[in-house]
Design a protein around this motif. Structure first.
Motif, short mmCIF file in Angstrom:
data_model
loop_
_atom_site.label_atom_id
_atom_site.label_comp_id
_atom_site.label_asym_id
_atom_site.label_seq_id
_atom_site.Cartn_x
_atom_site.Cartn_y
_atom_site.Cartn_z
N SER A 100 -20.53 66.54 51.75
CA SER A 100 -20.05 65.55 52.71
C SER A 100 -20.85 65.56 54.02
O SER A 100 -21.03 64.51 54.64
N TYR A 101 -21.32 66.73 54.45
CA TYR A 101 -22.04 66.80 55.73
C TYR A 101 -23.26 65.90 55.72
O TYR A 101 -23.48 65.10 56.63
N LEU A 102 -24.05 66.00 54.64
CA LEU A 102 -25.24 65.14 54.54
C LEU A 102 -24.84 63.70 54.25
O LEU A 102 -25.43 62.76 54.79
N ALA A 103 -23.84 63.52 53.39
CA ALA A 103 -23.44 62.16 53.00
C ALA A 103 -23.08 61.31 54.21
O ALA A 103 -23.45 60.13 54.29
N GLU A 104 -22.38 61.91 55.17
CA GLU A 104 -21.97 61.15 56.35
C GLU A 104 -23.17 60.72 57.20
O GLU A 104 -23.07 59.79 58.00
N ARG A 105 -24.31 61.38 57.01
CA ARG A 105 -25.50 61.07 57.79
C ARG A 105 -26.51 60.23 57.01
O ARG A 105 -27.53 59.83 57.57
N ARG A 106 -26.24 59.99 55.74
CA ARG A 106 -27.16 59.20 54.91
C ARG A 106 -26.53 57.91 54.40
O ARG A 106 -27.09 57.25 53.54
N LEU A 107 -25.36 57.55 54.92
CA LEU A 107 -24.67 56.36 54.44
C LEU A 107 -25.39 55.09 54.89
O LEU A 107 -25.94 55.03 55.99
N ASN A 108 -25.31 54.07 54.03
CA ASN A 108 -25.78 52.72 54.36
C ASN A 108 -27.24 52.67 54.79
O ASN A 108 -27.63 51.86 55.62
N GLN A 109 -28.07 53.56 54.22
CA GLN A 109 -29.48 53.52 54.55
C GLN A 109 -30.24 52.51 53.70
O GLN A 109 -31.34 52.11 54.06
N PHE A 155 -17.04 63.13 45.29
CA PHE A 155 -16.36 64.06 46.18
C PHE A 155 -15.76 63.30 47.36
O PHE A 155 -16.17 62.18 47.68
N VAL A 156 -14.80 63.91 47.99
CA VAL A 156 -14.04 63.25 49.05
C VAL A 156 -14.75 63.38 50.40
O VAL A 156 -15.19 64.47 50.78
N THR A 157 -14.87 62.26 51.09
CA THR A 157 -15.28 62.25 52.49
C THR A 157 -14.23 61.46 53.27
O THR A 157 -13.52 60.62 52.70
N THR A 158 -14.15 61.75 54.56
CA THR A 158 -13.13 61.09 55.38
C THR A 158 -13.72 60.66 56.71
O THR A 158 -14.74 61.19 57.16
N ASP A 159 -13.07 59.68 57.34
CA ASP A 159 -13.35 59.34 58.73
C ASP A 159 -12.08 58.74 59.32
O ASP A 159 -11.02 58.76 58.67
N ASP A 160 -12.19 58.20 60.50
CA ASP A 160 -10.99 57.66 61.17
C ASP A 160 -10.38 56.47 60.42
O ASP A 160 -9.19 56.17 60.59
N VAL A 182 -17.07 54.66 48.13
CA VAL A 182 -16.09 53.62 47.85
C VAL A 182 -14.81 54.02 48.57
O VAL A 182 -14.31 55.14 48.39
N ALA A 183 -14.29 53.13 49.38
CA ALA A 183 -13.06 53.42 50.13
C ALA A 183 -11.85 53.31 49.22
O ALA A 183 -11.76 52.40 48.38
#
Length: 235
Positions: A100-109, A155-160, A182-183
């Motif tokens: 998740s740490y990397l995923a949050e920084r590589r989204l929508n590239q 795997f699960v990722t989260t944000d606000d 996918v949300a």
């Protein structure tokens, strides 16, 4: 550093590559098809190490006499010791697969790539789908997923804004990893799993979501199962 020490370092790195390729550990760093290139590279490095290890340092074809007639073998720059670091990191630290740490920084590239084969989805059946394909179908309008039951694993990722089923894709190695997510539709799941927990969800596409680049497609979850991390974590 002498040539014999250089040979030992080559043998060490070759052994590291062999160890990675003969187990599933290589899947943390490269795609599955890279197993054989990694294996061959390890064998080649070990073969290249044989000469320097067993070569007489005073008779290696590069020896020369100084004023006292003393022979000095060819020496290698000390920076060569840096070759030890990748092996130590692999054996001692053993970094886990990206999450998740990397995923949050590589989204929508980048936009999701079109699958090699785009099949019609059977109505009334559950279709197991790569997560990137789900994103691509949504970006293509989403009509192909209307009223279809789809199974996603990630795997699960989260944000606000909520939580997501996420997957990393590799072109070649971890350095070029891209993330797609996918949300999960708000209210379709009672309890949110822990971040980085692997899940399999079954549900239906929420019409109109994810049709634009940078938007997250949504899935209305019908069933959710928490699973162990799979052997191959990347798509």
């Amino acid at each position: 550093m002498t040539r014999q020490t250089q040979g030992l370092l080559l043998a060490f790195l070759g052994t590291v590559l062999l160890r990675l390729s003969l187990s599933d550990a290589y899947l943390r760093y490269v795609t599955e098809w890279m197993k054989w290139p990694v294996l061959v590279s390890g064998v080649v490095m070990i073969l290249l190490a044989i000469g320097p290890i067993f070569l007489d340092p005073d008779d290696d074809g590069h020896a020369h006499a100084d004023g006292d007639g003393e022979g000095h073998g060819h020496r290698v720059p000390r920076v060569t010791w840096l070759l030890v670091l990748p092996g130590l990191i692999t054996f001692v630290i053993s970094p886990p697969a990206l999450g998740s740490y990397l995923a949050e920084r590589r989204l929508n590239q980048a936009a999701a790539a079109e699958p090699a084969v785009v099949a019609d989805l059977e109505q009334g059946a559950t279709t197991t789908m790569p997560l990137q394909e789900y994103v691509w179908r949504a970006q293509s309008g989403g009509q192909s997923m209307a009223e279809r039951t789809i199974e996603l694993t990630g795997f699960v990722t989260t944000d606000d804004a909520g939580w997501y089923v996420t997957r990393l894709t590799l072109g070649c190695c971890a350095a070029d990893a891209r993330a797609f997510r996918v949300a999960v539709e708000e209210g379709s799941v009672d309890e949110v799993p822990a971040e980085d927990q692997w899940v399999t969800v079954t549900g239906s596409y929420v019409p109109g979501t994810g049709t634009q680049f940078g938007q997250d497609p949504e899935i209305a979850v019908e069933t959710l199962e928490q699973i162990e991390k799979p052997r191959q974590t990347y798509e």
